[in-house]
Design a protein around this motif. Structure first.
Motif, PDB file in Angstrom:
ATOM      1  N   ARG A  35       0.876  -1.465  -0.013  1.00 19.15           N
ATOM      2  CA  ARG A  35       0.055  -0.018  -0.115  1.00 19.15           C
ATOM      3  C   ARG A  35       0.959   1.343   0.198  1.00 19.15           C
ATOM      4  N   ALA A  88       0.290   4.953   1.857  1.00 17.98           N
ATOM      5  CA  ALA A  88      -0.384   5.549   2.588  1.00 17.98           C
ATOM      6  C   ALA A  88      -0.257   6.995   3.018  1.00 17.98           C
ATOM      7  N   PRO A  89      -0.032   7.739   2.234  1.00 17.28           N
ATOM      8  CA  PRO A  89       0.402   9.249   2.229  1.00 17.28           C
ATOM      9  C   PRO A  89      -0.555  10.109   2.862  1.00 17.28           C
ATOM     10  N   SER A  90      -0.109  11.267   3.570  1.00 16.42           N
ATOM     11  CA  SER A  90      -0.785  12.456   4.096  1.00 16.42           C
ATOM     12  C   SER A  90      -0.967  13.050   3.203  1.00 16.42           C
ATOM     13  N   GLU A  97      -4.097   9.018   4.772  1.00 19.47           N
ATOM     14  CA  GLU A  97      -3.873   9.046   6.106  1.00 19.47           C
ATOM     15  C   GLU A  97      -3.943  10.610   6.426  1.00 19.47           C
ATOM     16  N   TYR A 138      -1.497   8.790  13.918  1.00 18.96           N
ATOM     17  CA  TYR A 138      -1.017   7.907  12.582  1.00 18.96           C
ATOM     18  C   TYR A 138      -0.560   6.585  13.078  1.00 18.96           C
ATOM     19  N   HIS A 175      -2.587   3.568  11.702  1.00 18.20           N
ATOM     20  CA  HIS A 175      -2.146   2.814  10.506  1.00 18.20           C
ATOM     21  C   HIS A 175      -1.977   1.050  10.818  1.00 18.20           C
ATOM     22  N   ARG A 215       7.929   1.696   3.100  1.00 16.98           N
ATOM     23  CA  ARG A 215       7.930   2.940   3.094  1.00 16.98           C
ATOM     24  C   ARG A 215       9.231   3.742   3.316  1.00 16.98           C
ATOM     25  N   TRP A 243      10.844   5.950   8.708  1.00 18.07           N
ATOM     26  CA  TRP A 243       9.757   5.383   9.807  1.00 18.07           C
ATOM     27  C   TRP A 243      10.621   4.142  10.666  1.00 18.07           C
TER      28      TRP A 243
END
Ligand code: GLU
Length: 551
Positions: free
Chosen positions: A39, A41-43, A75, A235, A239, A253, A257
């Protein structure tokens, strides 16, 4: 006596389902054994960054290599950082640059899949179900610490050179009883919900990162916030719930992170979820003098995908180049498989660079030139025209005045074994095509073959029309130039000329250079015979006369 269970039920009265019910609503996916679910999953915090695009591509190819699935989740729980139109920008950039999204938010305004909603802002009731469940078990508690208190703690931690965060002696509300918490809620105090972390700094966790190998870090002992005072999850918490319920197998990602993994693994553990596999991608680097630095949003225009759209780089160029920096084996593979679709490349995460791939603009441009040189004429014309429509209306007007003429321009020297590599992006097409349009053509005789006088050149330009026939094909055309040579003092054969350069003014190649300059204003162009044919006799004769006169 109030229990945590009662308090949890009272606070989260909006909860519609139990975690067990959610498990049934979002069952394991029926995909072939080994299929990877990845996936992005950006903001929605602004423009689409090259690094995010790169991550999207790596997620996409990882899913493809296993007949898996790639989905997009937004996100958007941090409303302070959200930018209006951010979601659309992300999706538009991804789809325009060739990243197909199988599920979730798949394009601006489009949404599909059975594991949604795919915007975190629409999943609040779901997060509350899981927080309630944690609280019922005593794994989450309410924290009433004020911002001032938190700030004072942070300052003290910094002064005493301790880790910042809400843990150990700083976790003031950890020991509050449910009665006390209830009393403070009823008194109208605001609160957040925190995890009661079962971790200890003394212990270490280990995980096998698919790019970086085994990583060991201290366990998380911070009582991290799960829900903010407005009931919106953080987050970290959201998540974990989402990656589980959306049945993500691989979290791929950015490297930033890695330090959060202990928190994430702990959340998966307390929630009773099986953790995903992790792969953390190193940032894209740029050479600066002798050193390397991260590509910067502020300093480097090429860090934004918008740049590639504005310059008019084809999606294929961007992806082809990014694959070369994603995997050291890609270039060799491409050499052996020049026409194979990229999806045939056996991509492996473990072959990605740990120190960070270098983005080399010159190399990217070379790749793009090669990509464009292999495109067929209809595709090139269409791409140039639609680029111009958006970014250069004046050029667009010229192209659309006669689409067949535009197509004829881009067809010269296209195809064949060794196609020319003149342009790297569509914004360069205007300059490339300029001499085909009187509005853009700029006469220039700069760069005449050495040793020729203006009078020599003028004689060539004045005589040429006597042998010029617009119907000539390449060979006849050059034969006519050769035939003209002796009378002008030029040698028809280069070889012969080289044996006695002093005996001639130049050779047949010099004559065609003069013609090329006179008609196009350029020393270097594709096949001149084809250019003359396309320009047509009137324009050719006009330009020759004009150039002769100007000499
Ligand atoms: N929303 C996070 C980001 O903006 C996603 C990180 C992740 O992929 O877990 O980068």
């Amino acid at each position: 006596m109030t229990t945590w269970e009662e308090l949890a039920r009272r606070i989260f009265s909006d909860v519609e389902h139990t975690p067990e019910e959610y498990e049934a609503l979002y069952p394991p996916r029926s995909l072939p054994e080994g299929a990877r679910v990845t996936r992005l999953a950006p903001s929605p915090t602004g423009f689409l960054h090259l690094g995010v695009f790169f991550a999207a591509m790596i997620n996409r190819v990882t899913a493809d290599a296993s007949d898996g699935l790639f989905y997009f989740r937004l996100e958007d729980t941090d409303s302070k950082r959200a930018v209006a139109g951010g979601e659309e920008d992300l999706l538009r950039g991804l789809t325009a640059y060739g990243i197909a999204i199988d599920e979730g938010l798949t394009a601006p305004g489009a949404d599909s899949g059975a594991y949604g909603p795919y915007r975190q802002s629409e999943r609040t009731a779901l997060y509350h179900a899981y927080v309630r469940h944690l609280m019922e078990q005593g794994l989450a508690y309410l924290c009433f610490c004020s911002e001032e208190q938190r700030q004072a703690d942070r300052e003290r931690q910094e002064q005493e050179k301790q880790r910042t965060g809400y843990y150990g002696p700083y976790a003031h509300c950890r020991t509050l009883s449910p009665e006390e918490a209830l009393r403070r809620i009823e008194a109208g105090e605001s609160y957040v919900v925190r995890l009661r972390s079962p971790g200890s700094e003394e212990r270490r966790i280990k995980f096998d990162d698919l790019i970086r190998g085994v990583i060991e870090l201290p366990e998380n002992d911070e009582d991290i916030v799960l829900l903010k005072s407005d009931g919106i999850p953080t987050y970290h918490f959201a998540h974990a719930v989402d990656d589980h319920l959306m049945r993500t197998t691989h979290v791929i990602r950015g490297e930033e992170w890695v330090p959060s993994v202990p928190k994430h693994l702990q959340l998966f553990q307390v929630l009773g979820f099986r953790p995903p596999k992790y792969a953390h991608i190193s940032p894209i680097m740029k050479a600066e003098g002798e050193s390397r630095r991260k590509l910067s949003k502020r300093k480097d225009p090429e860090a934004a995908m918008r740049y590639y759209a504005e310059q008019g780089y084809p999606a294929d160029s961007v992806q082809e180049y990014l694959m070369t920096i994603a995997s050291s084996g890609f270039e060799d593979w491409r050499r052996c498989n020049p026409d194979a679709p990229r999806s045939d490349f056996p991509f492996q995460l473990k072959k990605m660079s740990v120190s960070g791939a270098l983005f080399d603009m010159d190399k990217f441009r070379d790749v793009s030139k090669a990509v464009i040189s292999r495109m067929d004429v209809a595709a090139v014309t269409q791409a140039v025209t639609s680029w111009a429509k958006e970014y250069d209306p004046a050029f667009h007007a010229l192209l659309s005045r006669d689409p067949a003429y535009a197509e004829a321009i881009f067809s010269i020297d296209r195809g064949g074994k060794k196609p020319r590599k003149d342009i790297a992006c569509w914004s360069e097409a205007k300059d490339y095509a300029a001499y085909f349009y009187d509005e853009l053509y700029q006469p220039s005789m700069e760069g005449m073959p050495e040793g020729l006088t203006a009078a020599d050149a003028r004689a060539v330009l004045e005589m040429y029309p006597t042998v010029y026939d617009p119907a000539q094909e390449q060979q006849e055309w050059f034969a006519a130039i050769k035939a003209l040579c002796p009378s002008l003092g030029f040698c028809p054969e280069v070889k012969e000329y080289k044996q006695n350069p002093a005996g001639w003014k130049g050779h047949a190649g010099d004559v065609s250079t003069l013609l090329r300059l006179a008609v196009t204003g350029r020393r270097n162009t594709p096949d001149l015979c084809a250019i003359l044919r396309l320009l047509g006799p009137e324009r050719v004769r006009g330009r020759l006369a004009q150039a002769a006169q100007a000499l």
